[in-house]
Design a protein around this motif. Structure first.
Motif, PDB file in Angstrom:
ATOM      1  N   SER A 191       0.864  -1.191   0.000  1.00  0.00           N
ATOM      2  CA  SER A 191       0.000   0.000   0.000  1.00  0.00           C
ATOM      3  C   SER A 191       0.891   1.230   0.000  1.00  0.00           C
ATOM      4  N   ASN A 192       0.275   2.410  -0.001  1.00  0.00           N
ATOM      5  CA  ASN A 192       1.068   3.641   0.015  1.00  0.00           C
ATOM      6  C   ASN A 192       1.439   4.069   1.428  1.00  0.00           C
ATOM      7  N   VAL A 193       1.063   3.265   2.424  1.00  0.00           N
ATOM      8  CA  VAL A 193       1.420   3.557   3.809  1.00  0.00           C
ATOM      9  C   VAL A 193       2.668   2.762   4.156  1.00  0.00           C
ATOM     10  N   VAL A 194       3.720   3.467   4.552  1.00  0.00           N
ATOM     11  CA  VAL A 194       5.014   2.836   4.803  1.00  0.00           C
ATOM     12  C   VAL A 194       5.426   3.108   6.244  1.00  0.00           C
ATOM     13  N   GLY A 195       5.831   2.053   6.920  1.00  0.00           N
ATOM     14  CA  GLY A 195       6.270   2.194   8.300  1.00  0.00           C
ATOM     15  C   GLY A 195       7.685   1.711   8.488  1.00  0.00           C
ATOM     16  N   LEU A 196       7.932   1.044   9.613  1.00  0.00           N
ATOM     17  CA  LEU A 196       9.270   0.570   9.943  1.00  0.00           C
ATOM     18  C   LEU A 196       9.573  -0.787   9.330  1.00  0.00           C
ATOM     19  N   VAL A 209       2.759   7.628   2.548  1.00  0.00           N
ATOM     20  CA  VAL A 209       2.473   8.214   3.855  1.00  0.00           C
ATOM     21  C   VAL A 209       3.302   7.460   4.888  1.00  0.00           C
ATOM     22  N   LEU A 210       4.149   8.174   5.589  1.00  0.00           N
ATOM     23  CA  LEU A 210       4.966   7.557   6.636  1.00  0.00           C
ATOM     24  C   LEU A 210       4.133   7.380   7.900  1.00  0.00           C
ATOM     25  N   ASP A 211       4.148   6.159   8.410  1.00  0.00           N
ATOM     26  CA  ASP A 211       3.413   5.856   9.645  1.00  0.00           C
ATOM     27  C   ASP A 211       4.273   4.899  10.450  1.00  0.00           C
ATOM     28  N   THR A 212       4.865   5.380  11.503  1.00  0.00           N
ATOM     29  CA  THR A 212       5.782   4.564  12.313  1.00  0.00           C
ATOM     30  C   THR A 212       5.217   4.221  13.681  1.00  0.00           C
ATOM     31  N   VAL A 250      -7.786  -4.236  19.882  1.00  0.00           N
ATOM     32  CA  VAL A 250      -6.739  -3.574  19.120  1.00  0.00           C
ATOM     33  C   VAL A 250      -7.296  -2.263  18.567  1.00  0.00           C
ATOM     34  N   THR A 251      -6.430  -1.324  18.257  1.00  0.00           N
ATOM     35  CA  THR A 251      -6.860  -0.042  17.697  1.00  0.00           C
ATOM     36  C   THR A 251      -7.332  -0.220  16.260  1.00  0.00           C
ATOM     37  N   PRO A 252      -8.171   0.710  15.765  1.00  0.00           N
ATOM     38  CA  PRO A 252      -8.802   0.538  14.444  1.00  0.00           C
ATOM     39  C   PRO A 252      -7.832   0.433  13.272  1.00  0.00           C
ATOM     40  N   ASP A 253      -6.584   0.919  13.429  1.00  0.00           N
ATOM     41  CA  ASP A 253      -5.640   0.857  12.317  1.00  0.00           C
ATOM     42  C   ASP A 253      -5.039  -0.533  12.120  1.00  0.00           C
ATOM     43  N   THR A 254      -5.403  -1.492  12.969  1.00  0.00           N
ATOM     44  CA  THR A 254      -4.863  -2.849  12.881  1.00  0.00           C
ATOM     45  C   THR A 254      -5.393  -3.569  11.645  1.00  0.00           C
ATOM     46  N   GLN A 255      -4.500  -4.145  10.883  1.00  0.00           N
ATOM     47  CA  GLN A 255      -4.862  -4.903   9.690  1.00  0.00           C
ATOM     48  C   GLN A 255      -4.808  -6.408   9.925  1.00  0.00           C
ATOM     49  N   ALA A 313      -0.177  -7.494  16.811  1.00  0.00           N
ATOM     50  CA  ALA A 313      -1.055  -6.619  16.027  1.00  0.00           C
ATOM     51  C   ALA A 313      -0.187  -5.876  15.022  1.00  0.00           C
ATOM     52  N   GLU A 314      -0.622  -5.872  13.758  1.00  0.00           N
ATOM     53  CA  GLU A 314       0.152  -5.236  12.690  1.00  0.00           C
ATOM     54  C   GLU A 314      -0.747  -4.317  11.877  1.00  0.00           C
ATOM     55  N   ASP A 315      -0.238  -3.136  11.530  1.00  0.00           N
ATOM     56  CA  ASP A 315      -1.034  -2.198  10.739  1.00  0.00           C
ATOM     57  C   ASP A 315      -0.641  -2.250   9.265  1.00  0.00           C
ATOM     58  N   ALA A 316      -1.262  -1.400   8.445  1.00  0.00           N
ATOM     59  CA  ALA A 316      -1.034  -1.420   7.004  1.00  0.00           C
ATOM     60  C   ALA A 316       0.392  -1.056   6.644  1.00  0.00           C
ATOM     61  N   ALA A 317       1.071  -0.319   7.527  1.00  0.00           N
ATOM     62  CA  ALA A 317       2.448   0.085   7.261  1.00  0.00           C
ATOM     63  C   ALA A 317       3.459  -0.976   7.681  1.00  0.00           C
ATOM     64  N   GLY A 318       2.974  -2.071   8.264  1.00  0.00           N
ATOM     65  CA  GLY A 318       3.879  -3.120   8.724  1.00  0.00           C
ATOM     66  C   GLY A 318       4.415  -2.906  10.119  1.00  0.00           C
ATOM     67  N   ASN A 319       3.929  -1.856  10.814  1.00  0.00           N
ATOM     68  CA  ASN A 319       4.337  -1.652  12.201  1.00  0.00           C
ATOM     69  C   ASN A 319       3.689  -2.717  13.074  1.00  0.00           C
TER      70      ASN A 319
END
Length: 454
Positions: A58-63, A151-154, A180-185, A226-232
């Motif tokens: 996706s366009n969301v990139v994390g750590l 979009v950077l999301d760390t 888990v918080t709503p950003d969890t994928q 728990a992992e989000d769309a950015a892979g955090n």
């Protein structure tokens, strides 16, 4: 006098021929040089630019890391650059130049560190530039440039435990409820090399059945992930007491008659003519491994809600002949030749006894399964499955919805069975677990029902 005149007349002709040959040689050499130069220069003037792939889900990139692949089918790569533009500044992630040899394929793993670069979460631009060694564009080469708005999301998602298990049997099952918080994928329980996904419940919580697998040591760490769309990723350790369960060890003798009549046919025609020991090992190792992978594949997708309410049912009037996780050692002609775990219960009644569904569910497999013979697998929801094998007949098909105690077929001795019986197994996402817990009303009340109710 006449002879001299003849020689004088012949001399110019010889000279002309020599000059003609010399010209031909010069022309030939020039042609060779031109062709050689053509063959040398034309490939170096190739116009195929490198192909660049940025492997982002996706366009969301994390750590979390991601890969960039570059393929160059011509003269080879000359340079590769990766930059990140954010907050009004450019940051070099990678800059490589290739001066030796021909580099045609390049795969790099990128892991951003925004905090080290002084970048805050938010919009950014990822740029990748790759150029080759072609003489095209006045010797500058072909170039490919890619820009990705990201979009950077760390910040990893948060996890909160709602209800855990104080005790888990070695080889048995557990159930955990969590928020888990709503950003969890993606979320679930990880223990060792195993991962058990969680499912959203009606109250918004998540619940995950998990196993403490029979083939792990007692010290494996268990965590909710728990992992989000950015892979955090966020991990929270689960604390419980692992109760020891003693599993039996047994020794089984196999002879040539058994190998010829039961084992060899599983490999197809003419197998009985091969070395008996080699045939047995091929079936007990390779075919068993292949069949167990098929079971894991069958159990990789499950209905998101529980399809059952009552305790699971043991085959009516059945006697347990072999237990779960028995470690079997096989003896052939006095020699220990192999070992394997028996990952279920062998239940026996009488020949061709109707096999009952242990609980409500959906048929996800009905057919031949190698060493397991004729087999039915039921999905009971949330990653919970039951398996029924060695059947002499199958009376359901894939996709059928069945009720508890509904007939699935009849017991038999297909596959690698020495006599008529039912091989019964309970699995969590393909991982065999202790069946007796699921027959136990008290265990279900103490460990399952309350958490599923929310």
């Amino acid at each position: 006098m006449q002879r001299k005149r003849t020689d004088d007349l012949l001399a110019p002709s010889r000279y002309s021929r020599r000059r003609a040959w010399a010209k031909r040689i010069v022309y030939l050499a020039a042609l060779v040089i031109v062709i050689g130069g053509f063959l040398y220069l034309v490939p170096r003037f190739e116009w195929h630019a490198p192909v660049v792939h940025v492997n982002l889900a996706s366009n969301v990139v994390g750590l979390g890391p991601f890969d960039i692949e570059v393929r160059e089918k011509g003269t080879g790569l000359a340079a590769l650059a990766v930059t990140l533009s954010a907050g009004g500044a450019d940051h070099t992630i990678l800059l490589e130049r290739y001066n030796v040899g021909v580099v045609t394929d390049k795969r790099i793993t990128v892991q951003l560190s925004p905090s080290k670069m002084g970048i805050k979460d938010g919009p950014a631009v990822l740029r990748v530039s790759a150029s080759d060694r072609s003489y095209w564009r006045f010797f500058k080469g072909n170039q490919t440039k890619i820009e990705r708005n990201i979009v950077l999301d760390t910040t990893p998602p948060a996890v909160e435990l709602v209800s855990g298990d104080p005790y888990v049997n070695f080889g048995g099952s557990g159930l955990v409820a969590y928020k888990v918080t709503p950003d969890t994928q993606k979320s679930g329980v990880r223990i060792g090399r195993y991962f058990f996904p969680g499912y959203r419940m009606k109250d918004g919580h998540f619940a995950a059945f998990f196993a403490y697998p029979y083939d792990l040591g007692p010290g494996e760490r268990t965590v909710i992930v728990a992992e989000d769309a950015a892979g955090n990723t966020r991990e929270m350790a689960l604390s419980y007491t692992l109760k020891p369960v003693r599993y039996r060890k047994s020794t089984l003798a196999v002879d040539e008659e058994f190998i010829r009549n039961k084992v060899a046919p599983l490999l197809g025609p003419n197998s009985a003519e091969q070395d008996p020991k080699a045939v047995f090992l091929k079936v007990n190792r390779e075919l068993r491994q292949k069949n167990e992978q098929t079971i894991r594949d069958i159990c990789s997708q499950s209905h998101p809600e529980p399809l059952w309410k009552e305790p699971f049912h043991q085959l009516t009037n059945s006697k347990v002949e072999a237990n779960f996780a028995d470690q079997r050692t096989y003896i052939y002609r006095g020699e220990k030749i192999d070992q394997a775990y028996h990952l279920g219960y062998d239940l026996a009644v009488t020949r061709n006894t109707p096999v009952e569904a242990a609980n409500d569910g959906i048929v996800v497999f009905a057919g031949d399964l190698g060493i397991y013979g004729n087999t039915v697998v039921l999905d009971h929801g949330m990653g919970l499955f039951t398996l029924y094998s060695h059947l002499s007949a199958i009376e359901v098909k894939r996709g059928d919805k069945v009720k508890q105690k509904q007939a699935l077929g009849k017991t038999g001795e297909t596959g690698l069975a020495a006599g008529d019986h039912l091989h019964y197994a309970v699995l969590l996402h393909g991982v065999p677990v202790l069946p007796t817990e699921w027959w136990d009303r008290k265990w279900l009340k103490d460990n399952v029902y309350g958490k599923l109710a929310g």
